[in-house]
Scaffold this motif. Structure first.
Motif, short mmCIF file in Angstrom:
data_model
loop_
_atom_site.label_atom_id
_atom_site.label_comp_id
_atom_site.label_asym_id
_atom_site.label_seq_id
_atom_site.Cartn_x
_atom_site.Cartn_y
_atom_site.Cartn_z
N PHE A 275 34.43 10.45 39.03
CA PHE A 275 34.80 11.83 38.74
C PHE A 275 36.33 11.99 38.64
O PHE A 275 36.81 12.96 38.05
CB PHE A 275 34.25 12.77 39.83
CG PHE A 275 34.89 12.63 41.17
CD1 PHE A 275 35.96 13.43 41.54
CD2 PHE A 275 34.43 11.68 42.09
CE1 PHE A 275 36.55 13.31 42.78
CE2 PHE A 275 35.02 11.55 43.34
CZ PHE A 275 36.10 12.36 43.68
N ARG A 276 37.07 11.04 39.22
CA ARG A 276 38.53 11.11 39.14
C ARG A 276 39.04 10.79 37.73
O ARG A 276 40.13 11.19 37.35
CB ARG A 276 39.16 10.14 40.14
CG ARG A 276 38.83 10.44 41.60
CD ARG A 276 39.63 9.55 42.54
NE ARG A 276 39.28 9.78 43.92
CZ ARG A 276 38.34 9.08 44.57
NH1 ARG A 276 37.68 8.11 43.94
NH2 ARG A 276 38.06 9.34 45.83
N ARG B 144 26.39 12.97 37.55
CA ARG B 144 27.30 13.64 38.49
C ARG B 144 27.24 12.98 39.86
O ARG B 144 28.26 12.75 40.50
CB ARG B 144 26.93 15.12 38.59
CG ARG B 144 27.80 15.93 39.56
CD ARG B 144 27.38 17.39 39.56
NE ARG B 144 28.20 18.17 40.47
CZ ARG B 144 27.96 18.30 41.77
NH1 ARG B 144 26.90 17.71 42.31
NH2 ARG B 144 28.75 19.04 42.53
N GLU B 145 26.01 12.66 40.31
CA GLU B 145 25.85 12.03 41.62
C GLU B 145 26.47 10.63 41.62
O GLU B 145 27.15 10.23 42.58
CB GLU B 145 24.36 11.96 41.96
CG GLU B 145 24.06 11.62 43.40
CD GLU B 145 22.59 11.80 43.70
OE1 GLU B 145 22.19 12.91 44.10
OE2 GLU B 145 21.83 10.83 43.52
N ARG C 148 30.34 10.84 41.66
CA ARG C 148 30.89 11.17 42.98
C ARG C 148 30.81 9.97 43.91
O ARG C 148 31.73 9.73 44.70
CB ARG C 148 30.14 12.36 43.58
CG ARG C 148 30.38 13.67 42.85
CD ARG C 148 29.70 14.83 43.54
NE ARG C 148 30.30 15.08 44.84
CZ ARG C 148 31.37 15.82 45.05
NH1 ARG C 148 31.99 16.39 44.02
NH2 ARG C 148 31.84 16.01 46.26
N SER D 193 34.62 10.52 32.19
CA SER D 193 33.48 11.31 32.62
C SER D 193 33.08 12.32 31.56
O SER D 193 31.89 12.57 31.33
CB SER D 193 33.79 12.03 33.93
OG SER D 193 33.74 11.14 35.02
#
Length: 321
Positions: A90-91, A81-82, A85, A96
């Protein structure tokens, strides 16, 4: 079902003792005038973070096989997740989602002791990422999207996922706690010996503060410590020989430093100092746990080759019934 390994217990007890003594050390240094206001604030911020991090890291490992496996899975997802971002991954929701699904399935395979599925998931998930990247019908940026997904899954799914399978072995708990301790101290040793003996930069464009002296100092000190702990863990087995103990210590120290350098290179490429602000005084999760990434596969396959790590246990303990 395995009980608490004595080596894991004593390592955890030693860590707790260090945490209790640390404030006294700070106070002595402060009274002696060795701490500037800025350094004092930084040290206390880092210490408070460790008071939270340590139970979160060590607790699941001591709690048993399943808590350790689940803990590794949660860490893997949090690290991805980090990374997503920071890189903008994440887009790309479908890619993802596949990375996250691959991490969840790796965690399940470890919990199920399904080693064949665990191994197969690497090629299957990477193949799915390459195919899923076609679904947007946007050739522009295809290579970048897919490559970032494959890189993320390889680092945070496959590499970190080996720690989960480690927990399936009778000595897995002790190995995990010892690895965690030595990887963190590897960074401390590199910093301390680098400040004392470091002159020449190790990789000035990638990590300006790292020195060759610090890297060598970390290799020497970490190898000695990890070799001693592994001796206690595997006493009387084929691995309890000087050559194996030294090789494992070297593997841990070198792969730990390489993990740090890889993440530093990613940060430099992105133009950021830290990949997150999750941990006060430390940055993000990846800034704290990057040194673990390559240690897991190296240690798992070395130990597994000679001793086995859960491969002699009943397989498919969940899906086999």
């Amino acid at each position: 079902m395995f009980g608490l390994h004595p080596v894991a217990f004593w390592i955890a007890a030693g860590i707790a003792a260090v945490l209790l003594i640390t404030p006294l050390v700070f106070l002595v240094l402060d009274k002696a005038g060795k701490l500037s206001p800025a350094l004092r604030t930084d040290l206390w911020t880092r210490y408070k973070s460790w008071l939270i991090l340590t139970p979160l890291m060590v607790g699941p490992l001591l709690a048993g096989r399943l808590p350790a496996i689940i803990g590794v899975g949660v860490l893997s997802l949090a690290c991805y997740r980090e990374f997503a971002r920071a890189t903008g991954m994440f887009r790309h929701r479908t890619i993802s989602a596949v990375v996250a699904l691959g991490i969840v399935l790796l965690t399940f395979a470890a919990a199920d002791r399904w080693y064949g599925f665990f191994v197969a998931l690497s090629s299957l998930t990477i193949s799915l990422l390459v195919i899923i990247g076609l679904f947007d019908d946007q050739p522009k940026g295809y290579i970048q999207r897919v490559a970032l997904g494959v890189l993320a899954f390889s680092l945070f799914g496959v590499c970190l996922g080996h720690y989960g399978y480690f927990a399936n072995g009778p000595a897995g708990q002790a190995f995990l706690v010892a690895i965690l301790l030595c990887v963190e101290l590897n960074d401390v040793f590199a910093y301390c010996t680098g400040k004392t003996f470091g002159r020449r930069k190790l990789a000035p464009n990638t990590s300006p503060n790292k020195t060759i002296g610090g890297a060598i100092g970390a290799v020497i000190l970490t190898t000695a410590l990890f070799a001693f702990l592994v001796h206690l863990i595997v006493h009387g087995t084929v691995l309890d020989q000087p050559v194996h103990l030294v090789v494992m210590g070297l593997l841990l120290s070198c792969t730990g430093q390489w993990g740090d350098l890889v993440m530093s290179s990613i940060k430099r490429d992105l133009g950021v100092k830290d990949l997150g602000v999750t941990i006060p005084g430390h940055g993000g999760l990846l800034d704290r746990f990057d040194s673990l990434i390559f240690v897991g596969p190296a240690m798992f396959h070395y130990v597994n080759y000679f001793l086995g790590l859960g491969l002699d246990q009943p397989v498919r303990s969940i899906t086999g019934h």
